[in-house]
Design a protein around this motif. Structure first.
Motif, PDB file in Angstrom:
ATOM      1  N   GLY A   1     -12.160  -7.767   4.824  1.00 34.91           N
ATOM      2  CA  GLY A   1     -12.028  -8.153   4.037  1.00 34.91           C
ATOM      3  C   GLY A   1     -10.658  -7.268   3.417  1.00 34.91           C
ATOM      4  N   PRO A   2      -9.907  -7.615   1.986  1.00 40.26           N
ATOM      5  CA  PRO A   2      -8.850  -6.972   1.709  1.00 40.26           C
ATOM      6  C   PRO A   2      -9.161  -5.104   1.511  1.00 40.26           C
ATOM      7  CG  PRO A   2      -9.318  -7.959   0.288  1.00 40.26           C
ATOM      8  CD  PRO A   2     -10.538  -8.556   1.516  1.00 40.26           C
ATOM      9  N   ASP A   3      -9.975  -4.947   0.651  1.00 41.45           N
ATOM     10  CA  ASP A   3     -10.439  -3.781   0.398  1.00 41.45           C
ATOM     11  C   ASP A   3     -11.051  -2.706   2.146  1.00 41.45           C
ATOM     12  OD1 ASP A   3     -10.824  -4.214  -2.044  1.00 41.45           O
ATOM     13  OD2 ASP A   3     -12.437  -4.367  -2.564  1.00 41.45           O
ATOM     14  N   ALA A   4     -10.877  -3.132   2.655  1.00 39.96           N
ATOM     15  CA  ALA A   4     -10.628  -2.362   4.552  1.00 39.96           C
ATOM     16  C   ALA A   4      -9.563  -2.663   4.877  1.00 39.96           C
ATOM     17  CB  ALA A   4     -12.374  -3.529   5.262  1.00 39.96           C
TER      18      ALA A   4
ATOM     19  N   GLN B   1       3.416   6.393  -5.405  1.00 41.78           N
ATOM     20  CA  GLN B   1       3.100   6.545  -6.670  1.00 41.78           C
ATOM     21  C   GLN B   1       2.207   8.189  -7.045  1.00 41.78           C
ATOM     22  OE1 GLN B   1       1.975   3.146  -8.867  1.00 41.78           O
ATOM     23  NE2 GLN B   1       3.333   1.797  -7.865  1.00 41.78           N
ATOM     24  N   GLY B   2       1.370   8.316  -6.341  1.00 44.93           N
ATOM     25  CA  GLY B   2       0.752   9.116  -6.113  1.00 44.93           C
ATOM     26  C   GLY B   2      -0.732   8.547  -6.279  1.00 44.93           C
ATOM     27  N   MET B   3      -1.087   7.615  -6.407  1.00 43.44           N
ATOM     28  CA  MET B   3      -2.383   7.496  -6.659  1.00 43.44           C
ATOM     29  C   MET B   3      -3.338   7.999  -5.200  1.00 43.44           C
ATOM     30  SD  MET B   3      -2.320   3.018  -7.416  1.00 43.44           S
ATOM     31  CE  MET B   3      -1.913   2.384  -8.792  1.00 43.44           C
TER      32      MET B   3
ATOM     33  N   VAL C   1       1.106  -1.451   0.352  1.00 40.47           N
ATOM     34  CA  VAL C   1      -0.157   0.010  -0.149  1.00 40.47           C
ATOM     35  C   VAL C   1       1.069   1.327  -0.372  1.00 40.47           C
ATOM     36  CG1 VAL C   1      -2.042   1.395   1.287  1.00 40.47           C
ATOM     37  CG2 VAL C   1      -1.663  -1.598   1.016  1.00 40.47           C
ATOM     38  N   GLU C   2       1.977   0.887   0.452  1.00 39.92           N
ATOM     39  CA  GLU C   2       2.933   2.150   0.594  1.00 39.92           C
ATOM     40  C   GLU C   2       3.197   2.584  -0.395  1.00 39.92           C
ATOM     41  OE1 GLU C   2       5.600   1.318   3.839  1.00 39.92           O
ATOM     42  OE2 GLU C   2       4.928   2.607   5.172  1.00 39.92           O
TER      43      GLU C   2
ATOM     44  N   ALA D   1      -8.839  -0.484  -5.861  1.00 41.62           N
ATOM     45  CA  ALA D   1      -9.128  -1.139  -7.160  1.00 41.62           C
ATOM     46  C   ALA D   1      -7.568  -1.212  -7.971  1.00 41.62           C
ATOM     47  CB  ALA D   1      -9.463   0.362  -8.154  1.00 41.62           C
ATOM     48  N   ALA D   2      -6.191  -0.958  -7.442  1.00 44.34           N
ATOM     49  CA  ALA D   2      -5.888  -2.055  -7.652  1.00 44.34           C
ATOM     50  C   ALA D   2      -5.846  -3.509  -7.170  1.00 44.34           C
ATOM     51  CB  ALA D   2      -4.547  -1.477  -7.460  1.00 44.34           C
ATOM     52  N   LYS D   3      -6.531  -3.366  -6.025  1.00 44.06           N
ATOM     53  CA  LYS D   3      -6.635  -4.735  -5.410  1.00 44.06           C
ATOM     54  C   LYS D   3      -4.969  -4.950  -4.846  1.00 44.06           C
ATOM     55  CE  LYS D   3     -10.706  -5.432  -6.166  1.00 44.06           C
ATOM     56  NZ  LYS D   3     -11.434  -5.628  -4.797  1.00 44.06           N
TER      57      LYS D   3
END
Length: 299
Positions: A283-286, A259-261, A253-254, A268-270
């Motif tokens: 879940g993974p999104d949370a 990358q500026g996301m 995630v870092e 969304a990049a999962k």
């Protein structure tokens, strides 16, 4: 078969934690299962956080107390251990699936102990896991609170309550039985499918959680019996693997932040698609969101 039943019980507990209107749930079919892990030390599995029990000639102490409707079942399970009624209650943190029985045990004369922030959050009430928790009644509030820790000399054990910096919330206590080489992790450690629950709204941070886990891992050994907040009994190797998983997720995630996301783009990049943690309460999104928000606070 016992292991499978415990996993099912843990999943049921996680479902309850994630479901609104807990007060309307029917707890009639919940069974309190007991596992004795050392002389005078046991774990109770039911619905909600795992309950640690110290019992013996001095007094009975429990760590967390699940939901209010289960108090009588919990009392019976404790009596079946040959233990006296509960005299001391320790809350590992403020969430309702760990403190729901406080009022009942408080009314029977038990003294409740917790970190300072547990009392503060219970007094105020608030949101956790999509549920609104009202301010706690006086009988449910911790009577003895501490900033760093507290020590019991009880039933032949030295029982240490330690605040290591939190992470799941800002009031997490870890409990060590020194002589029996046991540690109760509270919700700093979930041994159930899914991802860690970092309650950022309650002062939690994935970075604090990693530091707390690192301290515990440095303090225990391969023989330590590890009680997770949810799920069956564990050990150091599994706790180390859990910490490594968190670190790997944080690094991914870092990288996306660097990358500026935006958060939405990162989700969304999962980034955790290959983790294979199964379907769980978080879940993974949370979890990606919790890591992102933890990083934003740390900036």
């Amino acid at each position: 078969m016992i292991h499978a039943r415990r996993i099912a019980s843990s999943l049921a507990a996680a479902t309850l934690l994630a479901t609104p209107a807990i007060a309307q749930r029917n707890f009639d079919n919940v069974e309190i299962k007991t596992e004795e892990i050392a002389p005078g030390v046991a774990v109770l599995f039911g619905a909600g956080g795992n309950i640690g029990v110290s019992h013996g000639e001095d007094a009975t102490l429990i760590i967390d107390d699940q939901f209010a409707p289960l108090s009588e079942k919990i009392e019976r399970a404790i009596a079946n251990l040959g233990a006296t009624p509960v005299k001391y209650v320790v809350n590992t943190h403020w969430h309702f699936d760990h403190t729901g029985g406080n009022e009942n045990f408080g009314k029977t004369g038990a003294t409740i102990f917790a970190h300072d922030n547990v009392r503060v959050r219970m007094e105020a009430g608030g949101e956790a896991a999509g549920n609104s928790t009202p301010p706690a009644p006086p009988e449910a509030l911790p009577v003895v609170t501490y900033a760093q820790g507290l020590r019991f000399h009880l039933n032949g054990d030295t029982i240490n309550l330690m605040f290591l910096g939190g992470g799941h919330t800002d009031g997490d206590s870890v409990v060590f039985w020194d002589e029996d080489n046991i540690v109760h992790m509270g919700d700093l450690y979930f041994k159930i499918p899914g991802y860690p629950f970092i309650d950022v709204g309650s002062g939690g941070s994935v970075y604090s959680a990693m530091r707390s886990l690192d301290i515990v891992i440095a303090m225990i050994n391969d023989e330590t019996k590890v009680i997770p907040g949810h799920g069956p009994m564990s050990n150091k190797a599994e706790l180390v693997a859990y910490r490594e998983m968190i670190g790997k997720a944080v690094s991914r995630v870092e990288e996306l932040r660097a990358q500026g996301m935006t958060l939405e783009q990162a989700v969304a990049a999962k980034p955790l698609a290959d983790f294979n943690r199964g379907e769980g309460f978080i879940g993974p999104d949370a979890f990606v969101t919790a890591i992102w928000n933890s990083a934003a606070i740390a900036d």
